[in-house]
Design a protein around this motif. Structure first.
Motif, mmCIF file in Angstrom:
data_model
loop_
_atom_site.group_PDB
_atom_site.id
_atom_site.type_symbol
_atom_site.label_atom_id
_atom_site.label_comp_id
_atom_site.label_asym_id
_atom_site.label_seq_id
_atom_site.Cartn_x
_atom_site.Cartn_y
_atom_site.Cartn_z
ATOM 1 N N TRP A 400 0.833 -1.194 0.000
ATOM 2 C CA TRP A 400 0.000 0.000 0.000
ATOM 3 C C TRP A 400 0.875 1.255 0.000
ATOM 4 O O TRP A 400 1.988 1.266 0.510
ATOM 5 C CB TRP A 400 -0.892 0.033 1.260
ATOM 6 C CG TRP A 400 -2.072 -0.896 1.184
ATOM 7 C CD1 TRP A 400 -2.385 -1.747 0.166
ATOM 8 C CD2 TRP A 400 -3.080 -1.052 2.175
ATOM 9 N NE1 TRP A 400 -3.543 -2.437 0.455
ATOM 10 C CE2 TRP A 400 -3.996 -2.019 1.688
ATOM 11 C CE3 TRP A 400 -3.320 -0.487 3.413
ATOM 12 C CZ2 TRP A 400 -5.123 -2.420 2.405
ATOM 13 C CZ3 TRP A 400 -4.430 -0.873 4.131
ATOM 14 C CH2 TRP A 400 -5.333 -1.838 3.629
ATOM 15 N N ASN A 401 0.285 2.296 -0.558
ATOM 16 C CA ASN A 401 0.942 3.599 -0.482
ATOM 17 C C ASN A 401 -0.094 4.642 -0.065
ATOM 18 O O ASN A 401 -1.194 4.301 0.371
ATOM 19 C CB ASN A 401 1.601 3.962 -1.829
ATOM 20 C CG ASN A 401 0.597 3.915 -2.976
ATOM 21 O OD1 ASN A 401 -0.568 4.279 -2.801
ATOM 22 N ND2 ASN A 401 1.050 3.481 -4.152
ATOM 23 N N GLY A 402 0.231 5.901 -0.223
ATOM 24 C CA GLY A 402 -0.651 6.959 0.247
ATOM 25 C C GLY A 402 -1.951 7.086 -0.505
ATOM 26 O O GLY A 402 -2.844 7.824 -0.075
ATOM 27 N N THR A 403 -2.095 6.356 -1.612
ATOM 28 C CA THR A 403 -3.326 6.469 -2.410
ATOM 29 C C THR A 403 -4.294 5.312 -2.169
ATOM 30 O O THR A 403 -5.325 5.228 -2.837
ATOM 31 C CB THR A 403 -2.988 6.536 -3.917
ATOM 32 O OG1 THR A 403 -2.435 5.280 -4.338
ATOM 33 C CG2 THR A 403 -2.005 7.659 -4.207
ATOM 34 N N THR A 409 -11.892 3.364 -2.143
ATOM 35 C CA THR A 409 -13.217 3.980 -2.196
ATOM 36 C C THR A 409 -13.684 4.196 -3.638
ATOM 37 O O THR A 409 -14.889 4.185 -3.911
ATOM 38 C CB THR A 409 -13.230 5.315 -1.433
ATOM 39 O OG1 THR A 409 -12.190 6.171 -1.915
ATOM 40 C CG2 THR A 409 -13.051 5.085 0.057
ATOM 41 N N GLY A 410 -12.720 4.333 -4.563
ATOM 42 C CA GLY A 410 -13.102 4.447 -5.975
ATOM 43 C C GLY A 410 -13.725 3.149 -6.474
ATOM 44 O O GLY A 410 -14.751 3.171 -7.189
ATOM 45 N N LYS A 411 -13.124 2.033 -6.078
ATOM 46 C CA LYS A 411 -13.676 0.733 -6.466
ATOM 47 C C LYS A 411 -15.047 0.502 -5.837
ATOM 48 O O LYS A 411 -15.968 -0.032 -6.476
ATOM 49 C CB LYS A 411 -12.726 -0.387 -6.044
ATOM 50 C CG LYS A 411 -11.417 -0.423 -6.811
ATOM 51 C CD LYS A 411 -10.551 -1.579 -6.306
ATOM 52 C CE LYS A 411 -9.234 -1.642 -7.072
ATOM 53 N NZ LYS A 411 -8.368 -2.738 -6.573
ATOM 54 N N ILE A 412 -15.182 0.921 -4.548
ATOM 55 C CA ILE A 412 -16.452 0.735 -3.838
ATOM 56 C C ILE A 412 -17.548 1.548 -4.507
ATOM 57 O O ILE A 412 -18.677 1.055 -4.729
ATOM 58 C CB ILE A 412 -16.306 1.141 -2.354
ATOM 59 C CG1 ILE A 412 -15.299 0.232 -1.641
ATOM 60 C CG2 ILE A 412 -17.654 1.100 -1.652
ATOM 61 C CD1 ILE A 412 -14.946 0.696 -0.242
ATOM 62 N N LYS A 413 -17.251 2.781 -4.840
ATOM 63 C CA LYS A 413 -18.243 3.655 -5.483
ATOM 64 C C LYS A 413 -18.692 3.065 -6.815
ATOM 65 O O LYS A 413 -19.901 3.049 -7.141
ATOM 66 C CB LYS A 413 -17.620 5.040 -5.699
ATOM 67 C CG LYS A 413 -18.548 6.037 -6.365
ATOM 68 C CD LYS A 413 -17.846 7.392 -6.512
ATOM 69 C CE LYS A 413 -18.746 8.396 -7.222
ATOM 70 N NZ LYS A 413 -18.069 9.720 -7.382
ATOM 71 N N GLU A 414 -17.737 2.528 -7.569
ATOM 72 C CA GLU A 414 -18.072 1.962 -8.877
ATOM 73 C C GLU A 414 -18.915 0.699 -8.739
ATOM 74 O O GLU A 414 -19.847 0.472 -9.524
ATOM 75 C CB GLU A 414 -16.765 1.650 -9.615
ATOM 76 C CG GLU A 414 -16.975 1.108 -11.025
ATOM 77 C CD GLU A 414 -15.658 0.860 -11.727
ATOM 78 O OE1 GLU A 414 -15.685 0.233 -12.795
ATOM 79 O OE2 GLU A 414 -14.595 1.283 -11.200
ATOM 80 N N SER A 441 -7.569 8.340 5.003
ATOM 81 C CA SER A 441 -6.471 8.162 4.052
ATOM 82 C C SER A 441 -5.129 8.138 4.769
ATOM 83 O O SER A 441 -4.163 7.542 4.267
ATOM 84 C CB SER A 441 -6.488 9.289 3.012
ATOM 85 O OG SER A 441 -6.394 10.561 3.638
ATOM 86 N N ASP A 442 -5.062 8.782 5.952
ATOM 87 C CA ASP A 442 -3.830 8.755 6.746
ATOM 88 C C ASP A 442 -3.770 7.526 7.643
ATOM 89 O O ASP A 442 -2.684 6.985 7.903
ATOM 90 C CB ASP A 442 -3.740 10.015 7.612
ATOM 91 C CG ASP A 442 -3.598 11.281 6.790
ATOM 92 O OD1 ASP A 442 -2.972 11.231 5.715
ATOM 93 O OD2 ASP A 442 -4.127 12.329 7.226
ATOM 94 N N LEU A 443 -4.926 7.083 8.150
ATOM 95 C CA LEU A 443 -4.950 5.957 9.087
ATOM 96 C C LEU A 443 -4.816 4.607 8.394
ATOM 97 O O LEU A 443 -4.202 3.675 8.941
ATOM 98 C CB LEU A 443 -6.244 5.981 9.903
ATOM 99 C CG LEU A 443 -6.425 7.117 10.911
ATOM 100 C CD1 LEU A 443 -7.728 6.933 11.682
ATOM 101 C CD2 LEU A 443 -5.246 7.195 11.881
ATOM 102 N N LEU A 444 -5.376 4.480 7.219
ATOM 103 C CA LEU A 444 -5.432 3.165 6.565
ATOM 104 C C LEU A 444 -4.042 2.567 6.353
ATOM 105 O O LEU A 444 -3.822 1.387 6.674
ATOM 106 C CB LEU A 444 -6.184 3.273 5.236
ATOM 107 C CG LEU A 444 -6.808 1.972 4.716
ATOM 108 C CD1 LEU A 444 -7.889 1.486 5.681
ATOM 109 C CD2 LEU A 444 -7.402 2.166 3.331
#
Length: 457
Positions: A400-403, A409-414, A441-444
């Motif tokens: 994982w990285n900062g994105t 959430t992009g996948k979930i929305k789609e 986004s900071d905690l994940l």
């Protein structure tokens, strides 16, 4: 001449925010004038003064960032005061009085009924040697009063005598000595009241500026007269307004109201206390200074109002929150370690949560959430629970990285068609158990994929 100030509380209790205001005014004045700060304990009241309270006052001052250049105790300087008394007696401006408290109270009442100010009438000056001998044989011991210079030739005929000074805070000030009683300097048991040791110490210690609460304005007229009787040049005086509670009540060491100890134990930062204690009741905006040097740049005694200032503890939390939000990790690190927050995740964790806490200790709860998951798992409707099952199935693989939050959430929305609060709130509740908090986004990335999946409802 080096500017020299002093903070001189009686060690009879914990200092409160009002006492700290006086200490800070003196400290900041010394900082701005490259001067000296003397911590002096007015501990001649042996019955109530304790070393424990003196130590606690020093601790509170150090916590605020005040480190005296010298520490003095009046109880260790009695010989100096004794010598001053002999000088005043020799000058015939210190005289023995034998009245009891009950007799003095009766005389005050009589003067009031006659429309006269309830000041001491100097009756002791008219005592004959026989009367003095009678009092002595009855076992009475005298208290000693300072003869104020408020007369031309006959002390029993006082006349208006003005003492003037240019106050650092209040500007031109005047006290009429004829409106005051001759102050008692020495009690019947030979111990000293506040006035004499204070004046003698100011002379002996080279105090150039006396900055204190405006409840001492009248005392200043007396002290200037006493300083002159001892052949000394008066220091420059400044009298700042006092702090009260929100309801207008005065502060007291005895009651512990808004004590520095209680504020510290409540998790308030020293600079939140110092900033509000100094700037409230002045023309300066009340903002949180990072340190005392920064606060000194905003400090001007003359900018202080003449009216009492109400101290609202709620304002402390506003300033405290500001300090938390701005505190760099380097400043918080050692304190976080004490709280059990350490390791590689400590710095990114702090940068993530500091904007959501009121006190540094609040970080502990978020660290537990990060490490162990929600303290109290949230309840979800059947629809939200189904949504979360689908969402967690879409959690990206590591690394994982900062994105990662944005990608997830992009996948979930789609996949679900949800967006906004209906999308984010169930996820926040599942991950943290709270409806608010740091950016996910900071905690994940700090939770990691395994830690995130462990929070799946």
């Amino acid at each position: 001449m080096t500017a020299t100030v002093r903070f001189a509380p009686s060690p009879t209790g914990r200092i409160h925010i009002g006492n700290a205001r006086t200490a800070l005014f003196n400290w900041l004045f010394a900082v701005n004038n490259k001067g000296r700060f003397i911590q002096r304990f007015d501990d001649t009241d042996i019955a109530r003064s304790t070393q424990e309270f003196a130590d606690s006052i020093l601790y509170d001052l150090h916590w605020l960032g005040i480190f005296p250049d010298a520490t003095e105790y009046q109880s260790r300087r009695i010989d100096i005061y004794d010598a001053a008394v002999e000088r005043l007696k020799a000058a015939r401006v210190l005289y023995a009085c034998y009245e009891t408290p009950e007799e003095l109270d009766l005389r005050r009442k009589v003067r009031r009924t006659r429309g006269l100010p309830p000041v001491y009438g100097r009756e002791a000056l008219t005592l004959t040697p026989e009367q003095v001998a009678e009092y002595e044989s009855d076992g009475r011991r005298p208290h000693w009063r300072f003869l104020l210079p408020n007369f031309t030739s006959d002390p029993l005929q006082p006349e208006r005598t003005e003492v003037h000074w240019n106050d650092l805070v209040r500007g031109e000030e005047t006290v009429d000595l004829a409106s005051l009683s001759d102050p008692v300097l020495v009690r019947e048991d030979g111990t000293y009241l506040y006035t004499l040791p204070s004046v003698v110490d100011d002379i002996e210690m080279g105090v150039t500026h006396v900055i204190r609460g405006d409840d001492h304005v009248t005392n200043t007229g007396v002290q200037i007269a006493l300083l002159q009787a001892l052949g000394a040049e008066p220091p420059i005086f400044g009298h700042h307004n006092l702090l009260t509670t929100v309801s207008g009540e005065g502060l007291s060491k005895r009651t512990g109201a808004l004590s520095i100890e209680s504020l510290r134990e409540d998790g308030i930062e020293p600079m939140a206390v110092a900033s509000l204690a100094v700037l409230v009741g002045t023309s300066e905006n009340v903002t949180a200074a990072h340190d005392l040097n920064e606060l000194a740049s905003h400090f001007d005694p003359a900018a202080t109002s003449k009216s009492a200032a109400k101290f609202d503890p709620d304002e402390l939390f506003v300033l405290n929150r500001t300090l938390m939000h701005q505190m760099p990790f380097e400043e918080a690190r050692d304190r976080l370690i004490v709280l059990g927050i350490s390791g590689d995740k400590a710095e990114p964790f702090w940068l993530a949560v500091r904007g959501n806490i009121d006190r540094l200790s609040d970080a502990v709860a978020w660290w537990r959430i990060l490490s162990d998951g929600p303290q109290e798992p949230a309840e979800f409707s059947g629809e939200d629970r189904e949504f979360l099952h689908q969402a967690f199935d879409l959690l990206p693989e590591e690394p994982w990285n900062g994105t990662v939050w944005k990608d997830w959430t992009g996948k979930i929305k789609e996949a679900t068609g949800r967006k906004g609060k209906p999308l984010f709130m169930p996820l926040r509740l599942a991950l943290t158990g709270r409806t608010w908090g740091p950016e996910l986004s900071d905690l994940l990335p700090l939770m990691g994929r395994e830690g995130t999946l462990a929070r799946r409802p």
